[in-house]
Scaffold this active site. Structure first.
Site, PDB file in Angstrom:
ATOM      1  CB  ALA A  62      -0.868  -0.022   1.253  1.00  0.00           C
ATOM      2  N   GLY A 106       0.423  -4.862   0.929  1.00  0.00           N
ATOM      3  CA  GLY A 106      -0.743  -4.825   0.050  1.00  0.00           C
ATOM      4  C   GLY A 106      -0.478  -5.476  -1.296  1.00  0.00           C
ATOM      5  CD  GLU A 109      -2.690  -7.129   2.847  1.00  0.00           C
ATOM      6  OE1 GLU A 109      -2.244  -6.009   2.521  1.00  0.00           O
ATOM      7  OE2 GLU A 109      -3.352  -7.327   3.882  1.00  0.00           O
ATOM      8  CD  GLU A 129       1.511  -5.629   5.676  1.00  0.00           C
ATOM      9  OE1 GLU A 129       2.285  -6.573   5.957  1.00  0.00           O
ATOM     10  OE2 GLU A 129       0.754  -5.653   4.702  1.00  0.00           O
TER      11      GLU A 129
HETATM   12  N1  3HC Z   1       4.694   3.228  -0.503  1.00  0.00           N
HETATM   13  C1  3HC Z   1       5.169   4.405  -0.922  1.00  0.00           C
HETATM   14  N2  3HC Z   1       6.442   4.601  -1.290  1.00  0.00           N
HETATM   15  C2  3HC Z   1       7.254   3.537  -1.251  1.00  0.00           C
HETATM   16  C3  3HC Z   1       6.814   2.279  -0.838  1.00  0.00           C
HETATM   17  C4  3HC Z   1       5.462   2.136  -0.465  1.00  0.00           C
HETATM   18  N3  3HC Z   1       4.949   0.958  -0.095  1.00  0.00           N
HETATM   19  N4  3HC Z   1       7.867   1.431  -0.873  1.00  0.00           N
HETATM   20  C5  3HC Z   1       8.923   2.140  -1.315  1.00  0.00           C
HETATM   21  N5  3HC Z   1       8.545   3.407  -1.542  1.00  0.00           N
HETATM   22  C6  3HC Z   1       9.356   4.491  -2.098  1.00  0.00           C
HETATM   23  C7  3HC Z   1      10.461   4.927  -1.157  1.00  0.00           C
HETATM   24  O1  3HC Z   1       9.983   5.897  -0.246  1.00  0.00           O
HETATM   25  C8  3HC Z   1      11.472   5.496  -2.126  1.00  0.00           C
HETATM   26  O2  3HC Z   1      11.017   6.780  -2.493  1.00  0.00           O
HETATM   27  P1  3HC Z   1      12.078   7.916  -2.859  1.00  0.00           P
HETATM   28  O3  3HC Z   1      12.829   7.398  -4.044  1.00  0.00           O
HETATM   29  O4  3HC Z   1      11.234   9.101  -3.124  1.00  0.00           O
HETATM   30  O5  3HC Z   1      12.927   8.066  -1.647  1.00  0.00           O
HETATM   31  C9  3HC Z   1      11.322   4.589  -3.346  1.00  0.00           C
HETATM   32  O6  3HC Z   1      10.043   3.972  -3.216  1.00  0.00           O
HETATM   33  C10 3HC Z   1      12.367   3.514  -3.449  1.00  0.00           C
HETATM   34  O7  3HC Z   1      12.431   2.823  -2.207  1.00  0.00           O
HETATM   35  P2  3HC Z   1      13.813   2.316  -1.603  1.00  0.00           P
HETATM   36  O8  3HC Z   1      14.805   3.419  -1.637  1.00  0.00           O
HETATM   37  O9  3HC Z   1      13.487   1.691  -0.303  1.00  0.00           O
HETATM   38  O10 3HC Z   1      14.228   1.243  -2.717  1.00  0.00           O
HETATM   39  P3  3HC Z   1      14.892  -0.171  -2.534  1.00  0.00           P
HETATM   40  O11 3HC Z   1      15.043  -0.713  -3.889  1.00  0.00           O
HETATM   41  O12 3HC Z   1      16.067  -0.091  -1.644  1.00  0.00           O
HETATM   42  O13 3HC Z   1      13.800  -1.063  -1.740  1.00  0.00           O
HETATM   43  C11 3HC Z   1      11.643  -1.985  -1.271  1.00  0.00           C
HETATM   44  C12 3HC Z   1      12.578  -1.377  -2.332  1.00  0.00           C
HETATM   45  C13 3HC Z   1      12.196  -3.337  -0.804  1.00  0.00           C
HETATM   46  C14 3HC Z   1      10.286  -2.180  -1.903  1.00  0.00           C
HETATM   47  C15 3HC Z   1      11.569  -1.027  -0.061  1.00  0.00           C
HETATM   48  O14 3HC Z   1      11.247   0.264  -0.527  1.00  0.00           O
HETATM   49  C16 3HC Z   1      10.540  -1.400   0.948  1.00  0.00           C
HETATM   50  O15 3HC Z   1      10.787  -2.238   1.779  1.00  0.00           O
HETATM   51  N6  3HC Z   1       9.371  -0.751   0.894  1.00  0.00           N
HETATM   52  C17 3HC Z   1       8.357  -0.928   1.879  1.00  0.00           C
HETATM   53  C18 3HC Z   1       7.603  -2.206   1.685  1.00  0.00           C
HETATM   54  C19 3HC Z   1       6.492  -2.302   2.678  1.00  0.00           C
HETATM   55  O16 3HC Z   1       6.664  -2.109   3.863  1.00  0.00           O
HETATM   56  N7  3HC Z   1       5.293  -2.637   2.184  1.00  0.00           N
HETATM   57  C20 3HC Z   1       4.144  -2.724   3.010  1.00  0.00           C
HETATM   58  C21 3HC Z   1       3.472  -1.416   3.066  1.00  0.00           C
HETATM   59  S1  3HC Z   1       2.180  -1.369   4.255  1.00  0.00           S
HETATM   60  C22 3HC Z   1       0.876  -2.112   3.488  1.00  0.00           C
HETATM   61  O17 3HC Z   1       0.994  -2.581   2.394  1.00  0.00           O
HETATM   62  C23 3HC Z   1      -0.388  -2.118   4.263  1.00  0.00           C
HETATM   63  C24 3HC Z   1      -1.404  -3.009   3.672  1.00  0.00           C
HETATM   64  O18 3HC Z   1      -1.467  -4.194   4.403  1.00  0.00           O
HETATM   65  C25 3HC Z   1      -2.772  -2.378   3.683  1.00  0.00           C
END
Ligand code: 3HC
Length: 705
Positions: A62, A106, A109, A129
């Site tokens: 998400a 997400g 999911e 998460e």
């Molecule tokens: N939402 C919004 N922005 C995101 C994002 C997300 N889920 N994941 C990554 N980004 C953005 C980062 O902020 C960054 O932005 P920037 O370039 O402006 O700084 C860009 O994407 C690149 O991210 P990274 O620098 O972290 O790139 P990497 O290649 O090193 O890593 C990744 C990629 C493994 C996908 C890492 O970004 C990551 O772990 N992201 C988070 C994943 C996560 O936690 N997902 C779950 C979200 S919560 C959810 O889904 C709730 C649901 O259950 C309803």
């Protein structure tokens, strides 16, 4: 074209999600998916549907920006994917989700709402998460146990760790690993499935992997124990166990409502605010104004001078990232010893199951060693990791200047010395930068990138890119004593010693800190780092100005040869090497020195200990920020989170101060100033922000605009 589009290939509607950089599910993207699935379901030219991510990944979750809004009370970005997932799952045409890169949160999911899942071999799938202080909120806790069973779902959701495609296949989360063209593979599977009679199976109706009621409590207990052991202070890992329990005990529609309640509870928590803040803070560090727009040239070869602990650790970090390393030192014996340590460390990784012997061999093959004057002509980056002595470092930099190719980055790993003085030994100070790694350098994620007076923007950009390549967090800092991390650390360490002199014991202080969530107490840290380190610094530079209170005990411990763990004794005693035990000899010494120093001993409350230690960090942090040594308050927080064991669920010292309220922080610092004198002088920036009713976070935001 919007972020979601469709093309029909071989009678299969291929829906592509294209929302760079990671295809996060913003509300627009969810609406786009909804519209395209509805269109494909009605399209007579499509017998089946495949969903893929454009670019480097499937869907990484998400949109965390929306979740951040939620954490602070703005519900406009709150994800709601239920209707879309139901549309997908109810689609009479088979829907195949084709994943590459990461399918996280997400994203996974969404994939689980499809009828079939395939992945490329390098894909990683997970529900991370809990690392953001929340739980899956789009039915992941309800579908995952139905696909992989409760035990595996607990392991994935509590740990937050993604699993490999192989593991996912084994667990039943995907049906197939596609080695060639992912879309072509997914399309052919989709066509095959479209030929099957009857509607495709809906995951939400499955119960075959759910345990019988009698087996459930023991499984949940294992999940709770894992949460308590590995995520001790975090709430979300405990909560996610309850959400998964709902999957096993309630019909899907009730289970998903329960999940949603728990998700919202977590999303509004203090821990979610802090962890989401920390997620973005870590990514903001790379946004440094004034750097060239074009990416720096890639680094393929690094030379390191100094094969000691730091040099060896840096060599491992480079080799782990696929970079060729030349490790050098003045004598063959030093180089041999350095390589032997590296080999031992890698062997330990094999014993722990973290690396295979083949992986170790490949990494060791990337490390060449050389004694004496090394040729640097192939190196893209040279890193000096010799001992802390200006003359030695300047001599090495003279050699760098003479022996490296144009464009080579000349880096020093100094933790205390002046970068400008080191750069002055070269004819190209623009190429000189500090790369302050933390020990052990192959493990610790922080690198302070120290910008000297003349360091060129391109050099800073190259250093940031190198840090990222090494899997580290590079934070750009100014060239001042102790940079940022140690500048804050020293007064924090001395405040702890003052507390001990006034009546607290080292163990009480350390317990207060670990209860707060710090990875280690400060006395234990001091013992691990070696008391002689700060002793040497004190000999060159007294910690406080003449006339101010000076610490009374640390020098005596050093004079007694108690340097910490490495000598079996420091603030604690280490009877069996690493386990700290309280030492009555130290308590007597502290007592005696306090008496001689005229310090009245008293019982000190845990609250006072915490206040004095945290507020020391905050007040010094405010100074560092005001002086421009740190670019942002959030950079200070990232330094403390990644290099000093500060608990992520508190966001870092500056975020902690914000949440406490800067007016209250300022009031307490002023009180301590009145009680303890000059070292507690409130930082002018703290004073101003408190007066204005502002926060460090608002200051960062204002400066970014
Ligand atoms: N939402 C919004 N922005 C995101 C994002 C997300 N889920 N994941 C990554 N980004 C953005 C980062 O902020 C960054 O932005 P920037 O370039 O402006 O700084 C860009 O994407 C690149 O991210 P990274 O620098 O972290 O790139 P990497 O290649 O090193 O890593 C990744 C990629 C493994 C996908 C890492 O970004 C990551 O772990 N992201 C988070 C994943 C996560 O936690 N997902 C779950 C979200 S919560 C959810 O889904 C709730 C649901 O259950 C309803």
């Amino acid at each position: 074209m919007g972020a979601v589009s469709t093309e029909v290939l071989d009678e299969v509607a291929v829906i592509r999600i294209d929302n760079p950089p990671v295809n996060a599910l913003s509300n627009d993207v969810i609406a786009g998916i909804h519209a395209e699935v509805a269109r494909a379901a009605a399209n007579p030219a499509a017998r089946a549907i495949v969903m893929v991510g454009a670019g480097r990944t499937f869907v990484a979750g998400a949109d965390i920006k929306g979740l951040e809004g939620m954490a602070w009370g703005d519900m406009s970005g709150a994800p709601d994917m239920h209707d879309t997932f139901e549309l997908i799952e109810d689609c009479p045409k088979p829907v195949v989700m084709a994943m590459h890169g990461t399918a996280l949160g997400g994203g996974l999911e969404l994939a689980m709402a499809g009828h079939y899942r395939v992945a490329s071999r390098d894909a990683r799938l997970g529900q991370p998460e809990v690392n953001l202080g929340i739980i899956p909120g789009a039915e992941g806790t309800q579908r995952l146990p139905r696909l992989v069973g409760v035990e595996k779902a607990l392991e994935m959701c509590v740990s937050g760790r993604p699993i490999s495609a192989d593991d996912a296949l084994h667990a039943g989360l995907i049906e197939w690993i596609v080695d060639g063209d992912l879309v072509a593979g997914a399309v052919s599977l989709a066509r095959e499935k479209a030929d099957l009679p009857g509607p495709p199976r809906r995951t939400r109706e499955r119960t075959d992997k759910l345990p019988p009621p009698s087996a459930l409590p023991a499984m949940l207990e294992v999940g709770r124990a894992l949460a308590a052991k590995t995520k001790k202070h975090l709430e979300a890992p405990r909560v996610v166990v309850d959400a998964i329990a709902a999957a096993a005990t309630l019909p899907f529609d009730q289970g998903r409502v329960r999940e949603r309640e728990l998700f919202f509870e977590c999303a509004r928590s203090e821990q979610a605010k802090a962890l989401i803040y920390a997620f973005f803070a870590e990514r903001t560090v790379a946004k440094v104004p004034g750097l060239p727009a074009e990416p720096p040239p890639p680094v393929t070869s690094v030379a390191i001078v100094g094969a000691g602990t730091m040099g060896g650790g840096i060599a491992m970090a480079c080799a782990n990232a696929g970079i060729t390393v030349t490790l050098t030192d003045t004598e063959q014996g030093f180089v041999d010893r350095g390589l032997a340590t590296i080999t031992r460390n890698y062997e330990a990784s094999v014993t722990r199951g973290r690396l295979t012997p083949d992986e170790v061999r490949t990494r060791l093959d990337r490390i060449r060693t050389q004694a004496g004057a090394a040729p640097f002509d192939n190196a893209d980056v040279v890193i000096e990791a010799a001992f802390e002595n200006m003359a030695v470092k300047q001599e090495i930099f003279r050699r760098f200047d003479a022996g490296t190719k144009p464009g080579c980055i000349l880096a020093t790993n100094t933790s205390t010395l002046d970068i400008d003085a080191i750069a002055s030994a070269t004819s190209r100070p623009g190429a000189v930068v500090g790369l302050h790694f933390f020990s052990p350098a192959n493990v610790m994620r922080l690198v302070e990138i120290v910008r000297g007076r003349d360091t060129a923007p391109a050099t800073v950009a190259a250093a940031l890119a190198l840090a990222k390549r090494l899997g580290k967090v590079g934070v750009v800092v100014g060239n001042g004593f102790g940079f940022v991390g140690n500048r804050l650390m020293l007064p924090y360490m001395y405040e702890a010693q003052f507390l001990a002199e006034e009546g607290a014991t080292p163990q009480q202080v350390d317990r207060v800190l670990t209860d707060f969530g710090m990875a280690m107490g400060i006395f234990a840290v001091d013992d691990m780092a070696g008391l002689d380190v700060a002793w040497r610094v004190r000999q060159e530079r007294p910690p406080f100005a003449a006339g101010m209170r000076q610490p009374l005990v640390a020098d005596v411990l050093c004079e007694m040869g108690r340097f910490g763990q490495k000598t079996g004794a420091g603030w604690y005693r280490y009877a069996d090497g690493r386990k700290a035990e309280a030492d009555p000899e130290v308590e007597n010494l502290i007592n005696r020195r306090a008496r001689e120093g005229g310090i009245a001993r008293r019982a000190i409350s845990d609250a006072e200990i915490l206040d004095r230690l945290m507020l020391t960090l905050v007040n010094e942090g405010a100074r560092v920020l005001e002086e421009g040594i740190a670019l942002r308050a959030s950079d200070i927080d990232v330094i403390y989170l990644t290099g000093y064991g500060f608990p992520a669920f508190r966001g870092g010292p500056m975020f902690y101060a914000d949440r406490r309220g800067l007016a209250d922080v300022h009031r307490r610092v002023s009180e301590l100033h009145a009680q303890h004198g000059a070292r507690w002088q409130p930082a002018p920036l703290l004073e101003r922000l408190a007066r204005e009713g502002s926060t460090f976070r608002q200051l960062d935001a204002a400066r970014a605009n």
